[in-house]
Design a protein around this motif. Sequence first.
Motif, PDB file in Angstrom:
ATOM      1  N   SER A   1     -11.084 -19.870  34.240  1.00  0.00           N
ATOM      2  CA  SER A   1     -11.185 -20.515  35.546  1.00  0.00           C
ATOM      3  C   SER A   1     -10.062 -20.070  36.477  1.00  0.00           C
ATOM      4  CB  SER A   1     -11.178 -22.034  35.386  1.00  0.00           C
ATOM      5  OG  SER A   1     -12.339 -22.446  34.716  1.00  0.00           O
ATOM      6  N   LYS A   2      -8.865 -19.891  35.942  1.00  0.00           N
ATOM      7  CA  LYS A   2      -7.745 -19.420  36.764  1.00  0.00           C
ATOM      8  C   LYS A   2      -8.017 -18.000  37.259  1.00  0.00           C
ATOM      9  CE  LYS A   2      -2.786 -18.617  36.981  1.00  0.00           C
ATOM     10  NZ  LYS A   2      -2.999 -17.986  38.242  1.00  0.00           N
TER      11      LYS A   2
ATOM     12  N   VAL B   1     -10.918 -16.627  37.738  1.00  0.00           N
ATOM     13  CA  VAL B   1     -11.975 -16.703  38.760  1.00  0.00           C
ATOM     14  C   VAL B   1     -11.395 -17.257  40.056  1.00  0.00           C
ATOM     15  CG1 VAL B   1     -14.170 -17.781  39.385  1.00  0.00           C
ATOM     16  CG2 VAL B   1     -13.859 -16.838  37.097  1.00  0.00           C
ATOM     17  N   ALA B   2     -10.529 -18.264  39.956  1.00  0.00           N
ATOM     18  CA  ALA B   2      -9.903 -18.830  41.153  1.00  0.00           C
ATOM     19  C   ALA B   2      -9.083 -17.771  41.886  1.00  0.00           C
ATOM     20  CB  ALA B   2      -9.025 -20.018  40.775  1.00  0.00           C
TER      21      ALA B   2
ATOM     22  N   LYS C   1     -19.996 -23.757  38.583  1.00  0.00           N
ATOM     23  CA  LYS C   1     -18.995 -23.975  39.630  1.00  0.00           C
ATOM     24  C   LYS C   1     -18.287 -22.684  40.001  1.00  0.00           C
ATOM     25  CE  LYS C   1     -18.202 -28.828  38.730  1.00  0.00           C
ATOM     26  NZ  LYS C   1     -17.251 -29.878  38.412  1.00  0.00           N
ATOM     27  N   GLU C   2     -18.003 -21.863  39.001  1.00  0.00           N
ATOM     28  CA  GLU C   2     -17.336 -20.574  39.277  1.00  0.00           C
ATOM     29  C   GLU C   2     -18.257 -19.668  40.093  1.00  0.00           C
ATOM     30  OE1 GLU C   2     -14.443 -20.171  35.358  1.00  0.00           O
ATOM     31  OE2 GLU C   2     -16.528 -19.489  35.216  1.00  0.00           O
TER      32      GLU C   2
ATOM     33  N   LEU D   1     -20.600 -16.349  34.653  1.00  0.00           N
ATOM     34  CA  LEU D   1     -19.734 -17.445  35.073  1.00  0.00           C
ATOM     35  C   LEU D   1     -20.457 -18.771  34.921  1.00  0.00           C
ATOM     36  CD1 LEU D   1     -18.379 -15.876  38.395  1.00  0.00           C
ATOM     37  CD2 LEU D   1     -17.291 -15.826  36.133  1.00  0.00           C
ATOM     38  N   ASN D   2     -19.670 -19.843  34.838  1.00  0.00           N
ATOM     39  CA  ASN D   2     -20.323 -21.149  34.826  1.00  0.00           C
ATOM     40  C   ASN D   2     -20.760 -21.486  36.256  1.00  0.00           C
ATOM     41  OD1 ASN D   2     -18.263 -22.626  36.275  1.00  0.00           O
ATOM     42  ND2 ASN D   2     -17.066 -22.761  34.400  1.00  0.00           N
TER      43      ASN D   2
ATOM     44  N   GLU E   1     -11.077 -21.510  28.442  1.00  0.00           N
ATOM     45  CA  GLU E   1     -11.888 -21.829  29.618  1.00  0.00           C
ATOM     46  C   GLU E   1     -11.007 -22.034  30.844  1.00  0.00           C
ATOM     47  OE1 GLU E   1     -14.238 -25.169  28.460  1.00  0.00           O
ATOM     48  OE2 GLU E   1     -15.602 -23.956  27.261  1.00  0.00           O
ATOM     49  N   THR E   2      -9.855 -22.663  30.656  1.00  0.00           N
ATOM     50  CA  THR E   2      -8.922 -22.863  31.757  1.00  0.00           C
ATOM     51  C   THR E   2      -8.429 -21.517  32.260  1.00  0.00           C
ATOM     52  OG1 THR E   2      -8.242 -24.988  30.868  1.00  0.00           O
ATOM     53  CG2 THR E   2      -6.760 -23.963  32.441  1.00  0.00           C
TER      54      THR E   2
END
Length: 105
Positions: free
Chosen positions: A18-19, A21-22, A96-97, A93-94, A14-15
């Motif tokens: 997230s990276k 997506v960031a 927040k993403e 995506l979740n 998941e991290t």
Amino acid sequence: MLKMKDLILKEAEETEISKKVADLVKKMEGLTDKNHHNDALAELAKFFGNKKMEKVMKSIQDIHSEMKSMPYGLTQFRNEVAKDLLTIAKQRLNGKEYEAVYRAL
């Protein structure tokens, strides 16, 4: 013990997502800051591996370059493509993403 290991692996995955997506959001923000919204949408299509939408965005970019402007009808069509890509983003995506991607456009 196996369950804890699975949990740690899931958190690591998941991290990593997230990276990724960031990184995408950062790239998209840089493009939209320069008013390159077509390129930002092309990056979103590429991120999801959607070859069809990548080709569509390439075609829109080609017309935009050739015409030296975005005709109203082309802008409307691009907005429909954006809507479709955001629907895909919302599904994959979740929360927040998705919000970060949405705000980047």
